[in-house]
Design a protein around this motif. Sequence first.
Motif, PDB file in Angstrom:
ATOM      1  N   GLY A   4      44.143  42.861  33.408  1.00 52.09           N
ATOM      2  CA  GLY A   4      42.683  42.819  33.362  1.00 52.09           C
ATOM      3  C   GLY A   4      41.967  43.187  34.648  1.00 52.09           C
ATOM      4  N   HIS A   5      42.703  43.378  35.737  1.00 54.69           N
ATOM      5  CA  HIS A   5      42.020  43.614  37.016  1.00 54.69           C
ATOM      6  C   HIS A   5      41.266  44.941  37.056  1.00 54.69           C
ATOM      7  N   LEU A   6      41.864  45.987  36.543  1.00 56.57           N
ATOM      8  CA  LEU A   6      41.213  47.294  36.595  1.00 56.57           C
ATOM      9  C   LEU A   6      39.922  47.335  35.767  1.00 56.57           C
ATOM     10  N   PRO A  37      45.233  44.016  45.830  1.00 58.08           N
ATOM     11  CA  PRO A  37      46.023  42.839  46.232  1.00 58.08           C
ATOM     12  C   PRO A  37      47.397  42.785  45.564  1.00 58.08           C
ATOM     13  N   ASP A  38      47.510  43.337  44.367  1.00 59.31           N
ATOM     14  CA  ASP A  38      48.804  43.272  43.668  1.00 59.31           C
ATOM     15  C   ASP A  38      49.805  44.307  44.163  1.00 59.31           C
ATOM     16  N   LEU A  39      49.436  45.126  45.144  1.00 62.61           N
ATOM     17  CA  LEU A  39      50.433  45.999  45.766  1.00 62.61           C
ATOM     18  C   LEU A  39      51.503  45.166  46.466  1.00 62.61           C
ATOM     19  N   HIS A  53      56.325  33.113  45.582  1.00 58.44           N
ATOM     20  CA  HIS A  53      55.253  33.599  44.710  1.00 58.44           C
ATOM     21  C   HIS A  53      54.327  34.515  45.512  1.00 58.44           C
ATOM     22  N   HIS A  54      54.021  35.686  44.952  1.00 58.41           N
ATOM     23  CA  HIS A  54      53.224  36.648  45.710  1.00 58.41           C
ATOM     24  C   HIS A  54      51.793  36.177  45.943  1.00 58.41           C
ATOM     25  N   HIS A  55      51.352  35.151  45.243  1.00 54.90           N
ATOM     26  CA  HIS A  55      50.023  34.597  45.502  1.00 54.90           C
ATOM     27  C   HIS A  55      49.968  33.852  46.835  1.00 54.90           C
ATOM     28  N   THR A  56      51.125  33.593  47.447  1.00 58.58           N
ATOM     29  CA  THR A  56      51.122  32.934  48.758  1.00 58.58           C
ATOM     30  C   THR A  56      51.012  33.950  49.896  1.00 58.58           C
ATOM     31  N   THR A  59      47.736  38.889  51.166  1.00 59.97           N
ATOM     32  CA  THR A  59      46.976  39.761  50.259  1.00 59.97           C
ATOM     33  C   THR A  59      46.309  38.990  49.123  1.00 59.97           C
ATOM     34  N   HIS A  60      46.748  37.761  48.875  1.00 58.34           N
ATOM     35  CA  HIS A  60      46.118  36.933  47.855  1.00 58.34           C
ATOM     36  C   HIS A  60      45.401  35.743  48.479  1.00 58.34           C
ATOM     37  N   ASP A  61      44.945  35.910  49.716  1.00 63.14           N
ATOM     38  CA  ASP A  61      44.166  34.882  50.401  1.00 63.14           C
ATOM     39  C   ASP A  61      42.694  35.293  50.376  1.00 63.14           C
ATOM     40  N   LEU A  89      36.950  39.569  43.464  1.00 63.45           N
ATOM     41  CA  LEU A  89      36.990  39.457  42.002  1.00 63.45           C
ATOM     42  C   LEU A  89      38.429  39.253  41.531  1.00 63.45           C
ATOM     43  N   HIS A  90      39.340  40.001  42.141  1.00 64.28           N
ATOM     44  CA  HIS A  90      40.769  39.849  41.821  1.00 64.28           C
ATOM     45  C   HIS A  90      41.216  38.399  42.068  1.00 64.28           C
ATOM     46  N   MET A  91      40.795  37.811  43.192  1.00 64.79           N
ATOM     47  CA  MET A  91      41.176  36.430  43.515  1.00 64.79           C
ATOM     48  C   MET A  91      40.642  35.459  42.457  1.00 64.79           C
ATOM     49  N   LEU A  93      39.901  36.102  39.322  1.00 62.37           N
ATOM     50  CA  LEU A  93      40.623  36.279  38.060  1.00 62.37           C
ATOM     51  C   LEU A  93      42.047  35.737  38.143  1.00 62.37           C
ATOM     52  N   ASP A  94      42.689  35.896  39.301  1.00 63.50           N
ATOM     53  CA  ASP A  94      44.044  35.351  39.456  1.00 63.50           C
ATOM     54  C   ASP A  94      44.053  33.828  39.464  1.00 63.50           C
ATOM     55  N   THR A  95      42.936  33.222  39.836  1.00 64.21           N
ATOM     56  CA  THR A  95      42.852  31.762  39.885  1.00 64.21           C
ATOM     57  C   THR A  95      42.872  31.159  38.485  1.00 64.21           C
TER      58      THR A  95
HETATM   59 ZN   LIG Z   1      46.947  39.365  41.913  1.00 58.78          ZN
END
Ligand SMILES: [Zn+2]
Length: 157
Positions: A4-6, A37-39, A53-56, A59-61, A89-91, A93-95
């Motif tokens: 859904g990010h795009l 961020p998802d790169l 976890h890549h959220h740590t 890039t996900h801060d 916005l990405h952050m 939605l990821d939350t």
């Molecule tokens: Zn993400």
Amino acid sequence: MIIGHLPAGYLLASALDRSFFRDPVMFWAIMAGAVVPDLDMLWFHVVDGGAVHHHTYLTHDPTLWAAILFFGLVLTSRLLIGVALGALLHMVLDTIAGPVSWGWGDFSFSGPLVIVPPTQDHWVMSFVLHWIMLIELALWGIAGVVFVMRRKLEPME
Ligand SMILES: [Zn+2]
């Protein structure tokens, strides 16, 4: 959020596509920021081997993207502002279904808002079969409608 990010970035870029924000650089910067961020998934798979976890990752801060937004505003850089807005916005939605750390110390929140139980062998399938996937599909549907409407209002040359 998986797919859904795009479309969410497209919807934000379309909504802001007026006045100060009306600029192709801003539009595409928001779109890029919504997915960039998802790169970190490359690092997650290639270097970390999925151990963390890549959220740590940085890039996900949200603090990183808020700082970039601040500098973008100070420098009046549409590129930085757009990338930061898309990434924030990405952050958000990821939350919804993942851990993203907002704030500091006693004033922090790490989510997720919705817990997707591991009902399948692979986590992706658990997400795909959870009702939360309807949000992602709705984003694609709404973005598709907005895309068609924008083409009718502003035909491409
Ligand atoms: Zn993400």
